[in-house]
Design a protein around this motif. Structure first.
Motif, PDB file in Angstrom:
ATOM      1  N   LEU A  40       0.823  -1.202   0.000  1.00 13.36           N
ATOM      2  CA  LEU A  40       0.000   0.000   0.000  1.00 13.36           C
ATOM      3  C   LEU A  40       0.861   1.257   0.000  1.00 13.36           C
ATOM      4  O   LEU A  40       0.570   2.229  -0.701  1.00 13.36           O
ATOM      5  N   ASP A  41       1.937   1.242   0.767  1.00 17.64           N
ATOM      6  CA  ASP A  41       2.840   2.383   0.812  1.00 17.64           C
ATOM      7  C   ASP A  41       3.411   2.677  -0.576  1.00 17.64           C
ATOM      8  O   ASP A  41       3.485   3.832  -0.998  1.00 17.64           O
ATOM      9  N   ASP A  42       3.782   1.629  -1.304  1.00 19.64           N
ATOM     10  CA  ASP A  42       4.300   1.820  -2.667  1.00 19.64           C
ATOM     11  C   ASP A  42       3.245   2.445  -3.575  1.00 19.64           C
ATOM     12  O   ASP A  42       3.537   3.358  -4.351  1.00 19.64           O
ATOM     13  N   LEU A  43       2.007   1.943  -3.487  1.00 21.62           N
ATOM     14  CA  LEU A  43       0.931   2.513  -4.302  1.00 21.62           C
ATOM     15  C   LEU A  43       0.677   3.971  -3.945  1.00 21.62           C
ATOM     16  O   LEU A  43       0.513   4.825  -4.820  1.00 21.62           O
ATOM     17  N   LEU A  44       0.651   4.248  -2.656  1.00 23.47           N
ATOM     18  CA  LEU A  44       0.368   5.614  -2.203  1.00 23.47           C
ATOM     19  C   LEU A  44       1.473   6.589  -2.590  1.00 23.47           C
ATOM     20  O   LEU A  44       1.192   7.768  -2.826  1.00 23.47           O
ATOM     21  N   ALA A  54       2.368  11.371  -5.333  1.00 24.47           N
ATOM     22  CA  ALA A  54       3.210  12.147  -6.250  1.00 24.47           C
ATOM     23  C   ALA A  54       2.379  12.723  -7.394  1.00 24.47           C
ATOM     24  O   ALA A  54       2.516  13.909  -7.741  1.00 24.47           O
ATOM     25  N   GLU A  55       1.497  11.904  -7.982  1.00 22.58           N
ATOM     26  CA  GLU A  55       0.643  12.391  -9.065  1.00 22.58           C
ATOM     27  C   GLU A  55      -0.270  13.500  -8.576  1.00 22.58           C
ATOM     28  O   GLU A  55      -0.460  14.507  -9.268  1.00 22.58           O
ATOM     29  N   GLY A  61      -1.377  19.489  -8.681  1.00 27.26           N
ATOM     30  CA  GLY A  61      -1.810  20.656  -7.933  1.00 27.26           C
ATOM     31  C   GLY A  61      -2.902  20.413  -6.912  1.00 27.26           C
ATOM     32  O   GLY A  61      -3.548  21.353  -6.453  1.00 27.26           O
ATOM     33  N   ILE A  62      -3.107  19.160  -6.542  1.00 27.70           N
ATOM     34  CA  ILE A  62      -4.121  18.849  -5.534  1.00 27.70           C
ATOM     35  C   ILE A  62      -3.495  19.096  -4.161  1.00 27.70           C
ATOM     36  O   ILE A  62      -2.406  18.582  -3.865  1.00 27.70           O
ATOM     37  N   PHE A  84      -6.480  16.068  -0.964  1.00 27.12           N
ATOM     38  CA  PHE A  84      -6.069  14.672  -1.103  1.00 27.12           C
ATOM     39  C   PHE A  84      -6.576  13.844   0.081  1.00 27.12           C
ATOM     40  O   PHE A  84      -7.156  12.773  -0.096  1.00 27.12           O
ATOM     41  N   ILE A  85      -6.374  14.346   1.281  1.00 29.98           N
ATOM     42  CA  ILE A  85      -6.810  13.632   2.481  1.00 29.98           C
ATOM     43  C   ILE A  85      -8.324  13.485   2.502  1.00 29.98           C
ATOM     44  O   ILE A  85      -8.853  12.434   2.873  1.00 29.98           O
ATOM     45  N   THR A  86      -9.036  14.517   2.067  1.00 32.38           N
ATOM     46  CA  THR A  86     -10.497  14.439   1.989  1.00 32.38           C
ATOM     47  C   THR A  86     -10.924  13.328   1.035  1.00 32.38           C
ATOM     48  O   THR A  86     -11.847  12.557   1.337  1.00 32.38           O
TER      49      THR A  86
END
Length: 130
Positions: free
Chosen positions: A92-96, A101-102, A107-108, A113-115
């Protein structure tokens, strides 16, 4: 479970199918031990090549989401381990890392992002409280 394939998407068809099956398990739309359509049936139902469905099923099997029996077909793994493991956290860490990064490069904001993460997580968390 109804699969919705976007044929004009940049996401490969096999990835769309795989992702939707995993989401279906998480949402409880697909139950542990539930039989999935045969390769031929699913391919016909959504209008894709049977080799694509075969690829999806084999990937899901190698990741432990489904089991495949020669006679009874493909079913959601009835012994699916839904508990946290250190290996799962590493994956999961690798996916996240990539998703974060994207998001950053697009510009998010961190709050946005957290929302998004919380809203999506809550969809699955609500299923457990039912």
């Amino acid at each position: 479970m109804l699969l919705h394939i976007q044929f004009d998407s940049e996401t490969p068809i096999y990835q769309q199918v795989k992702d939707q099956i995993i989401r279906g398990i998480a949402l409880g739309e697909l139950k542990l031990g539930e039989k999935l359509p045969s390769v031929r049936q699913l391919a016909a139902d959504i209008g894709i090549n049977l080799h694509t469905v075969n690829k999806v099923y084999n990937q899901l099997k190698s990741e432990g989401w489904v089991v495949i029996h020669r006679k009874s077909g493909v079913m959601i793994n009835p012994h699916l381990n839904l508990n946290q493991s250190s290996e799962a956290l590493e994956e999961l860490d690798d996916l996240l890392k990539n998703i974060t990064a994207e998001s950053f490069l697009k510009g998010i904001s961190k709050d946005e992002f957290i929302t998004l993460v919380e809203r999506n997580y809550d969809r699955y968390n609500m299923r457990e409280s039912e």
